[in-house]
Design an enzyme around this catalytic site. Structure first.
Site, PDB file in Angstrom:
ATOM      1  N   HIS A  47       0.814  -1.230   0.000  1.00 34.47           N
ATOM      2  CA  HIS A  47       0.000   0.000   0.000  1.00 34.47           C
ATOM      3  C   HIS A  47       0.845   1.277   0.000  1.00 34.47           C
ATOM      4  O   HIS A  47       0.478   2.262  -0.607  1.00 34.47           O
ATOM      5  CB  HIS A  47      -0.977   0.014   1.188  1.00 34.47           C
ATOM      6  CG  HIS A  47      -0.329   0.125   2.540  1.00 34.47           C
ATOM      7  ND1 HIS A  47       0.187  -0.963   3.198  1.00 34.47           N
ATOM      8  CD2 HIS A  47      -0.117   1.192   3.346  1.00 34.47           C
ATOM      9  CE1 HIS A  47       0.693  -0.563   4.368  1.00 34.47           C
ATOM     10  NE2 HIS A  47       0.532   0.740   4.477  1.00 34.47           N
ATOM     11  N   ASP A  48       1.984   1.264   0.691  1.00 35.50           N
ATOM     12  CA  ASP A  48       2.781   2.490   0.839  1.00 35.50           C
ATOM     13  C   ASP A  48       4.063   2.470   0.022  1.00 35.50           C
ATOM     14  O   ASP A  48       4.978   3.247   0.293  1.00 35.50           O
ATOM     15  CB  ASP A  48       3.146   2.697   2.316  1.00 35.50           C
ATOM     16  CG  ASP A  48       2.124   3.552   3.047  1.00 35.50           C
ATOM     17  OD1 ASP A  48       1.376   4.295   2.384  1.00 35.50           O
ATOM     18  OD2 ASP A  48       2.094   3.462   4.294  1.00 35.50           O
ATOM     19  N   LYS A  74       5.951   5.538  -1.148  1.00 41.20           N
ATOM     20  CA  LYS A  74       6.782   6.390  -0.298  1.00 41.20           C
ATOM     21  C   LYS A  74       8.236   6.452  -0.782  1.00 41.20           C
ATOM     22  O   LYS A  74       8.974   7.349  -0.369  1.00 41.20           O
ATOM     23  CB  LYS A  74       6.727   5.922   1.161  1.00 41.20           C
ATOM     24  CG  LYS A  74       5.453   6.382   1.883  1.00 41.20           C
ATOM     25  CD  LYS A  74       5.452   5.954   3.346  1.00 41.20           C
ATOM     26  CE  LYS A  74       4.251   6.530   4.091  1.00 41.20           C
ATOM     27  NZ  LYS A  74       4.157   5.978   5.472  1.00 41.20           N
ATOM     28  N   HIS A  86      -5.956   4.132  -0.411  1.00 39.82           N
ATOM     29  CA  HIS A  86      -5.980   3.733   1.011  1.00 39.82           C
ATOM     30  C   HIS A  86      -6.096   4.922   1.961  1.00 39.82           C
ATOM     31  O   HIS A  86      -6.332   4.726   3.153  1.00 39.82           O
ATOM     32  CB  HIS A  86      -4.793   2.830   1.380  1.00 39.82           C
ATOM     33  CG  HIS A  86      -3.455   3.490   1.407  1.00 39.82           C
ATOM     34  ND1 HIS A  86      -2.706   3.711   0.273  1.00 39.82           N
ATOM     35  CD2 HIS A  86      -2.712   3.980   2.420  1.00 39.82           C
ATOM     36  CE1 HIS A  86      -1.570   4.305   0.598  1.00 39.82           C
ATOM     37  NE2 HIS A  86      -1.547   4.485   1.905  1.00 39.82           N
ATOM     38  N   HIS A  87      -5.963   6.164   1.476  1.00 42.60           N
ATOM     39  CA  HIS A  87      -6.205   7.329   2.342  1.00 42.60           C
ATOM     40  C   HIS A  87      -7.497   8.063   1.986  1.00 42.60           C
ATOM     41  O   HIS A  87      -7.725   9.182   2.450  1.00 42.60           O
ATOM     42  CB  HIS A  87      -5.021   8.302   2.300  1.00 42.60           C
ATOM     43  CG  HIS A  87      -3.795   7.765   2.982  1.00 42.60           C
ATOM     44  ND1 HIS A  87      -3.724   7.570   4.341  1.00 42.60           N
ATOM     45  CD2 HIS A  87      -2.590   7.370   2.490  1.00 42.60           C
ATOM     46  CE1 HIS A  87      -2.526   7.075   4.660  1.00 42.60           C
ATOM     47  NE2 HIS A  87      -1.820   6.943   3.549  1.00 42.60           N
ATOM     48  N   ASP A 140      -4.326  -0.267   8.157  1.00 40.98           N
ATOM     49  CA  ASP A 140      -3.134   0.595   8.190  1.00 40.98           C
ATOM     50  C   ASP A 140      -3.206   1.596   9.341  1.00 40.98           C
ATOM     51  O   ASP A 140      -2.227   1.804  10.059  1.00 40.98           O
ATOM     52  CB  ASP A 140      -3.012   1.333   6.852  1.00 40.98           C
ATOM     53  CG  ASP A 140      -1.744   2.186   6.772  1.00 40.98           C
ATOM     54  OD1 ASP A 140      -0.687   1.752   7.260  1.00 40.98           O
ATOM     55  OD2 ASP A 140      -1.828   3.295   6.209  1.00 40.98           O
ATOM     56  N   HIS A 142       2.430  10.016  -2.295  1.00 33.63           N
ATOM     57  CA  HIS A 142       2.815   8.600  -2.249  1.00 33.63           C
ATOM     58  C   HIS A 142       1.719   7.697  -2.799  1.00 33.63           C
ATOM     59  O   HIS A 142       1.986   6.621  -3.306  1.00 33.63           O
ATOM     60  CB  HIS A 142       3.271   8.164  -0.841  1.00 33.63           C
ATOM     61  CG  HIS A 142       2.168   7.856   0.134  1.00 33.63           C
ATOM     62  ND1 HIS A 142       1.478   8.808   0.833  1.00 33.63           N
ATOM     63  CD2 HIS A 142       1.650   6.670   0.551  1.00 33.63           C
ATOM     64  CE1 HIS A 142       0.584   8.225   1.636  1.00 33.63           C
ATOM     65  NE2 HIS A 142       0.676   6.914   1.471  1.00 33.63           N
TER      66      HIS A 142
END
Ligand code: C2E
Ligand code: SIN
Ligand code: SIN
Ligand code: FE
Ligand code: FE
Length: 411
Positions: A252-253, A256, A307-308, A351, A281
Site C-alpha cells: 500500500h505504501d 513512499k 488507502h487514504h 493501516d 505517495h
C-alpha cells in the site's frame, strides 16, 4: 454432487493433477499452504493437519487446520501461532525432515519405545484434542531442497470413526507434495520480493518495516475473509481474492520511495506544504501497477491509490485529473462510500490501526482501547462502518497476527 462424491469418482492421479494446477495459480505463501493442507486433508479425509516450514535448523509451525477444534473459513487466531521444533530425530516432524521419508503412524499414543522419536502430547493436553493416526510427509522441492513437513492427523472412515491412513493416501499425497513444494518455494520467494521492495521504502521511511507490511497484509486478509463469508461467497472465490489482497495490501505504501527523506523522516509535525508532498505517495504507488495486466495489479493499484480516501469524502487523492501519469496531476473531487474500492476500504482500517498501535517518529504507540475507540468514533466518517465492525469482531485474531509479526531489528 458433493466434493466427497467427486473425490470418490475421480481417479486419484487426475485429482492430483487438477489440484496441482489450482495450487500453481496461487501467489502468496499463506494461501498456498492453506490450499495444500486443505486438499491433502480432503483426499485422505483427515480431521486435522499442520505444516511446518524450514528455517535454518528448525521447523517453524506455520499453518494449521482442525475441523474438530475450529471450523470453517472464518477468521482464526490459532492460525497465527508461531513456534519452532529443532530438526532432530526426537520429534516426529524432525525425524521425517531428517530422513526425508514419509511416516504413517496408526496410534500416536502406542509408539514402539525403541523408536528414536516420541509423540509430543502438549498440544492434545492444552486443547483436549485426541491425536490418533498420523501421516507425516517431507516437503521437498527442486534440487532436493527441504522446504518443510506436512502432518495430517486422524483420518476418518465413512462413519466418522478415526482409522489409519489408507494406501491411497500414503501413495498419492507424497506425490502431490512434491509438486506442491515447488509452489511453496515460489510463494516464499514472492513474499520475499515484496519485503525487499518494501525495504527500499523502509530505507526512506523507518516506520515502513517488513513487520508493519506483513501485519497490514494479514489484517486485510482476515477482514476480507469475514466480509466475504458474511456474503456467502464460495470458499474458492474467497481464497482467490484473499491471495491477491494480502500481497496488494503489503504494497500500500510502496509509493513512499518517491518522497524526499527530509519530509518522510521529519521528527514531529508536518507543515501543510510538506503534507501535500506526502500525499503524492498514493499516486507514485499507483503508477507502479498501472499496466493492469492481472487482478493483482488492479488490486495493488486500487489500494495504493485509495488507502487514504475516507468513507464520507475528504480523503486524498480523490478523483485525480488529468490522470495519474501527468506531471501536472491534480488531486480532485473526493471519492466516498463504495466509490472507494473494497480492498482500499479494508486497508485503511488495517493501516491506521497499525499506525496507532505502533510507535511513530511523531507519536508513541497507543493502548488497544484507545486504538479501538479511535476506529469506532471514525466509523462512518473516515472508515466503512462494516469494516470497523468486522475488525472489532475478530480482534483476537488481530492480536494474534500482531504477536506473530513483531518488529525485529535486523543486525
Ligand atoms: P503512517 O504514520 O503510517 O500513518 C498512516 C495513517 O494512520 C495516517 O494517514 C492517519 O490516518 C493515521 N494516523 C497515524 N497516526 C495517527 C494519530 O496519532 N491519530 C489518528 N487519529 N490517526 C493517526 P495520514 O494522516 O494521511 O498520513 C500519511 C503518512 O504521512 C503517515 O503514515 C506518515 O508517514 C506521514 N505523516 C502524517 N502525519 C505526520 C506528522 O505529523 N509527522 C510526520 N513526520 N509524518 C507524518
Ligand atoms: C511432533 O511431530 O512431534 C510435533 C508435532 C505434534 O506434536 O504433533
Ligand atoms: C474482487 O476484486 O473480486 C473484489 C474486491 C474488490 O472489489 O476490490
Ligand atoms: Fe499511506
Ligand atoms: Fe502504512
Amino acid at each position: 454432487m458433493t466434493d466427497e462424491q467427486i473425490r470418490n469418482q475421480e481417479n486419484p492421479v487426475l485429482t492430483i493433477l487438477r489440484t496441482t494446477d489450482e495450487v500453481n495459480q496461487l501467489k502468496d505463501v499463506d494461501t498456498i499452504l492453506d490450499k495444500i493442507l486443505y486438499e491433502s486433508r480432503k483426499f485422505s479425509n483427515a480431521d486435522a493437519g499442520s505444516i511446518f516450514l524450514v528455517d535454518k535448523d528448525s521447523l517453524i509451525f506455520s499453518f494449521v487446520q482442525n475441523d474438530t477444534l475450529f471450523k470453517g473459513e472464518g477468521a482464526n487466531a490459532a492460525l497465527y501461532q508461531n513456534f519452532g521444533i529443532p530438526i532432530s530425530e526426537q520429534s516426529i516432524v524432525g525425524y521425517v525432515a531428517k530422513t526425508r521419508n514419509s511416516l504413517a503412524i496408526d496410534d500416536a499414543y502406542e509408539l514402539d519405545v525403541t523408536l528414536p522419536f516420541s509423540f509430543n502430547k502438549s498440544f492434545d493436553e492444552k486443547s483436549g484434542y485426541r491425536t490418533t493416526s498420523m501421516l507425516t510427509i517431507p516437503l521437498i522441492a527442486q534440487e532436493s531442497r527441504l522446504v518443510g513437513v506436512m502432518q495430517l492427523i486422524n483420518a476418518k472412515n465413512d462413519m466418522g470413526k478415526v482409522v489409519p491412513f489408507d494406501d491411497d493416501a500414503r501413495t498419492y499425497i507424497p506425490l502431490f507434495c512434491n509438486n506442491a513444494s515447488v509452489a511453496i518455494e515460489r510463494g516464499i520467494m514472492n513474499r520475499e520480493l515484496i519485503l525487499r521492495m518494501m525495504q527500499m521504502a523502509e530505507l526512506r521511511d523507518p516506520t515502513e518495516t517488513g513487520a508493519h507490511v506483513q501485519r497490514v497484509g494479514a489484517y486485510c486478509a482476515e477482514i476480507y475473509g469475514t466480509w466475504a463469508a458474511r456474503r456467502k461467497q464460495s470458499a474458492k472465490e474467497i481464497k482467490r481474492v484473499r491471495d491477491n489482497l494480502r500481497l496488494a495490501a503489503m504494497l500500500h505504501d510502496v509509493g513512499k520511495v518517491g518522497i524526499p527523506d527530509a519530509i518522510l523522516k521529519k521528527p514531529g509535525k508536518l507543515t501543510d506544504e510538506e503534507f501535500d508532498v506526502i500525499k503524492m505517495h498514493t499516486i507514485f504507488g499507483a503508477r507502479l501497477f498501472n499496466n493492469l495486466t492481472s487482478d493483482l495489479d488492479r488490486m495493488s493499484m486500487e489500494i495504493a491509490l485509495c488507502h487514504h480516501e475516507k468513507w464520507e469524502g475528504r480523503g486524498y487523492p480523490g478523483k485525480v485529473t488529468p490522470d495519474i501519469w501527468s506531471p501536472e496531476v491534480q488531486m480532485g473531487e473526493p471519492k466516498n462510500g463504495e466509490d472507494i474500492p473494497l480492498g482500499a476500504r479494508i486497508c485503511a482500517v488495517a493501516d491506521v490501526f497499525d499506525a496507532l498501535s505502533s510507535p511513530r517518529s511523531y507519536k508513541d504507540p497507543f493502548p488497544d482501547e484507545k486504538c479501538i475507540s479511535i476506529l469506532e468514533s471514525d466509523a462512518g466518517t473516515h472508515f466503512d462502518p462494516e469494516i470497523v465492525e468486522i475488525f472489532v469482531e475478530i480482534f483476537d485474531v488481530i492480536k494474534a497476527i500482531r504477536a506473530k509479526y513483531k518488529e525485529q531489528w535486523k543486525g
